[in-house]
Design an enzyme around this catalytic site. Structure first.
Site, PDB file in Angstrom:
ATOM      1  N   GLN A 190       0.804  -1.038  -0.040  1.00 36.53           N
ATOM      2  CA  GLN A 190      -0.072   0.033  -0.049  1.00 36.53           C
ATOM      3  C   GLN A 190       0.975   1.238  -0.058  1.00 36.53           C
ATOM      4  O   GLN A 190       1.925   1.392   0.748  1.00 36.53           O
ATOM      5  CB  GLN A 190      -0.827   0.034   1.385  1.00 36.53           C
ATOM      6  CG  GLN A 190      -2.036  -1.074   1.371  1.00 36.53           C
ATOM      7  CD  GLN A 190      -2.960  -0.994   0.346  1.00 36.53           C
ATOM      8  OE1 GLN A 190      -3.151   0.283  -0.333  1.00 36.53           O
ATOM      9  NE2 GLN A 190      -3.998  -1.948  -0.222  1.00 36.53           N
ATOM     10  N   TYR A 218      -7.129 -12.166  -3.589  1.00 39.45           N
ATOM     11  CA  TYR A 218      -6.110 -11.238  -3.514  1.00 39.45           C
ATOM     12  C   TYR A 218      -5.475 -10.745  -2.522  1.00 39.45           C
ATOM     13  O   TYR A 218      -5.360  -9.575  -2.015  1.00 39.45           O
ATOM     14  CB  TYR A 218      -6.509 -10.035  -4.540  1.00 39.45           C
ATOM     15  CG  TYR A 218      -7.482 -10.224  -5.525  1.00 39.45           C
ATOM     16  CD1 TYR A 218      -7.121 -10.744  -6.734  1.00 39.45           C
ATOM     17  CD2 TYR A 218      -8.888 -10.194  -5.447  1.00 39.45           C
ATOM     18  CE1 TYR A 218      -7.942 -10.748  -8.026  1.00 39.45           C
ATOM     19  CE2 TYR A 218      -9.761 -10.381  -6.422  1.00 39.45           C
ATOM     20  CZ  TYR A 218      -9.372 -10.793  -7.559  1.00 39.45           C
ATOM     21  OH  TYR A 218     -10.170 -10.952  -8.683  1.00 39.45           O
ATOM     22  N   ASN A 223      -2.097  -8.039   4.291  1.00 35.45           N
ATOM     23  CA  ASN A 223      -2.259  -6.566   4.851  1.00 35.45           C
ATOM     24  C   ASN A 223      -3.572  -6.616   5.360  1.00 35.45           C
ATOM     25  O   ASN A 223      -3.720  -6.366   6.587  1.00 35.45           O
ATOM     26  CB  ASN A 223      -2.308  -5.587   3.581  1.00 35.45           C
ATOM     27  CG  ASN A 223      -2.460  -4.249   4.225  1.00 35.45           C
ATOM     28  OD1 ASN A 223      -1.606  -3.737   5.009  1.00 35.45           O
ATOM     29  ND2 ASN A 223      -3.524  -3.542   3.748  1.00 35.45           N
ATOM     30  N   GLU A 239      -3.636 -15.866  -2.845  1.00 36.68           N
ATOM     31  CA  GLU A 239      -2.366 -15.253  -3.531  1.00 36.68           C
ATOM     32  C   GLU A 239      -1.805 -15.819  -4.529  1.00 36.68           C
ATOM     33  O   GLU A 239      -1.442 -16.855  -4.154  1.00 36.68           O
ATOM     34  CB  GLU A 239      -1.739 -14.355  -2.313  1.00 36.68           C
ATOM     35  CG  GLU A 239      -0.882 -13.301  -3.185  1.00 36.68           C
ATOM     36  CD  GLU A 239      -1.035 -12.152  -3.927  1.00 36.68           C
ATOM     37  OE1 GLU A 239      -0.535 -12.081  -5.002  1.00 36.68           O
ATOM     38  OE2 GLU A 239      -1.993 -11.751  -3.566  1.00 36.68           O
ATOM     39  N   ASP A 299     -10.112  -7.322  -2.749  1.00 36.92           N
ATOM     40  CA  ASP A 299      -9.420  -5.939  -3.228  1.00 36.92           C
ATOM     41  C   ASP A 299      -8.795  -6.099  -4.338  1.00 36.92           C
ATOM     42  O   ASP A 299      -7.438  -6.648  -4.525  1.00 36.92           O
ATOM     43  CB  ASP A 299      -8.499  -5.917  -1.909  1.00 36.92           C
ATOM     44  CG  ASP A 299      -7.558  -4.458  -2.331  1.00 36.92           C
ATOM     45  OD1 ASP A 299      -8.218  -3.854  -3.030  1.00 36.92           O
ATOM     46  OD2 ASP A 299      -6.667  -4.342  -1.456  1.00 36.92           O
ATOM     47  N   CYS A 324      -9.695   0.030  -6.006  1.00 37.76           N
ATOM     48  CA  CYS A 324      -8.971   1.230  -6.531  1.00 37.76           C
ATOM     49  C   CYS A 324      -9.281   1.832  -7.836  1.00 37.76           C
ATOM     50  O   CYS A 324      -8.726   2.567  -8.476  1.00 37.76           O
ATOM     51  CB  CYS A 324      -7.469   0.531  -6.396  1.00 37.76           C
ATOM     52  SG  CYS A 324      -7.249  -0.542  -7.755  1.00 37.76           S
ATOM     53  N   GLU A 358      -9.986   5.652  -4.219  1.00 38.69           N
ATOM     54  CA  GLU A 358      -9.926   4.449  -3.633  1.00 38.69           C
ATOM     55  C   GLU A 358     -11.211   4.289  -2.707  1.00 38.69           C
ATOM     56  O   GLU A 358     -11.601   5.442  -1.949  1.00 38.69           O
ATOM     57  CB  GLU A 358      -8.886   3.881  -2.588  1.00 38.69           C
ATOM     58  CG  GLU A 358      -8.750   2.574  -2.122  1.00 38.69           C
ATOM     59  CD  GLU A 358      -7.433   1.773  -2.769  1.00 38.69           C
ATOM     60  OE1 GLU A 358      -7.231   0.715  -2.196  1.00 38.69           O
ATOM     61  OE2 GLU A 358      -6.549   2.425  -3.381  1.00 38.69           O
TER      62      GLU A 358
END
Length: 366
Positions: A190, A218, A223, A239, A299, A324, A358
């Site tokens: 990020q 994802y 995070n 992931e 995300d 995003c 975002e």
């Protein structure tokens, strides 16, 4: 806005325009007023990449104007962390008169943390040899003598030289608990750490009192998965990028979390596995039927969710979606709103002084 000047006096007006724009885009799906999370007005970016310009004896960072493609000299970059600005000066001073470090150098990438650690990558159009390693080691030691906690990496075609390591460990205060996140050079992190904290705390707040388990697609370096683990019985996360999976596994151990399982596979593959279309060796020993996932967290990249994943997420009572790119979010909502309603809406000003937004939505089944 120029790289060396931020129009901080315009921040409030720009933020208000984004709020209005997001509300208009979301109008077909919700009449909620967005919850607004502000960025620091300067020194908010924790990473930056610059080309290098060789001008006779001089050497300096440059960026390119997006409209005119003209070259802009950048000696200071107030959008970036204070540490990046300090390192920009120190790197130019250390490289300018050193042939081994300067020759064929075309780019420098900076990655920093709020905990004041840095990885600096130097990119070359040449082979890197022992002379380069010795010069880079001397530069690293000189930077550390100035009190800078920095690691240097050299990159060239099919070459990567780490003098020590290719990662740094970020420490973020998230809802009363310090979270440790390993961040690997050349992997996604990020960019706005202050905004990341606010996104994590918002996600925690909207999922409090959750029942069952969480599925995340994802997940990157974990995070969101790791921060949200305290709100769920178990977390199952996917992931595809190997360095991110390795970082996520480290972060699970570093944060003493025992209810998160990371699987290395693409979201599209996981959709096939969940639907029983295909079996995967990577899922051996993991009984997907044991998970009672009431909430799914996504995300996705700027392209949004593909149609198969859209269908998959509709099977979950709650969908937490961080976007995003609100345009692709709205495209996805054309499908998702058939089965779910928007119960929370947030705007995160991840990229001040740009048109980028975002946002986050919590969707609950009708």
């Amino acid at each position: 806005m120029t790289p060396e000047h931020l129009p901080t006096e315009q921040y409030e007006a720009q933020l208000a325009e984004k709020v209005s724009r997001l509300q208009s885009m979301m109008a077909p799906f919700s009449d909620l007023v967005p919850e607004v999370f502000r960025s620091p007005v300067s020194h908010y970016r924790m990473r930056a990449e610059f080309r290098l310009w060789h001008d006779g004896d001089d050497l300096y960072h440059i960026m390119f104007d997006q409209q005119t493609k003209s070259r802009i000299r950048v000696d200071t970059f107030p959008a970036a962390s204070q540490l990046i600005n300090t390192l920009m000066k120190a790197m130019i001073a250390g490289v300018r008169d050193n042939h081994a470090l300067r020759h064929k150098l075309f780019q420098i990438d900076y990655l920093t943390t709020l905990s004041n650690q840095a990885v600096v990558s130097l990119l070359y159009h040449k082979k890197l040899d022992e002379e380069w390693r010795e010069a880079a080691t001397a530069l690293r030691d000189a930077l550390r003598a100035q009190g800078l906690n920095v690691h240097l990496i050299g990159r060239a075609t099919k070459t990567k030289i780490e003098l020590d390591q290719d990662y740094i460990d970020e420490r973020l205060p998230v809802a009363g608990k310090e979270m440790i996140y390993r961040q690997v050079e050349n992997s996604f992190t990020q960019p706005n750490a202050a905004m990341n904290i606010q996104m994590l705390e918002w996600a925690l707040e909207v999922t409090k009192d959750s029942k069952g388990d969480l599925l995340e697609l994802y997940c990157g370096n974990g995070n969101f998965s790791l921060a949200l683990a305290r709100n769920f019985n178990r977390v199952l996360a996917t992931e595809i990028a190997k360095p991110s999976v390795a970082a996520a596994q480290y972060n699970i151990a570093a944060n003493h979390i025992d209810n998160v399982q990371i699987i290395r596979m693409a979201a599209e593959e996981f959709t096939q596995a969940m639907n029983g279309v295909r079996e995967f060796n990577r899922l051996q020993g993991i009984d997907l039927k044991r998970y009672q996932c009431e909430t799914i967290f996504v995300d996705p990249p700027r392209s949004g969710l593909d149609s198969e994943t859209e269908k998959m997420v509709q099977a979950y009572p709650r969908i937490l979606y961080i976007s995003c790119n609100p345009e692709t979010l709205c495209k996805n909502l054309e499908t998702l709103s058939q089965t779910h309603t928007v119960s929370r809406l947030a705007l995160f000003d991840q990229f001040p002084y740009t048109h980028h937004m975002e946002c986050g939505v919590l969707l609950t089944a009708r």
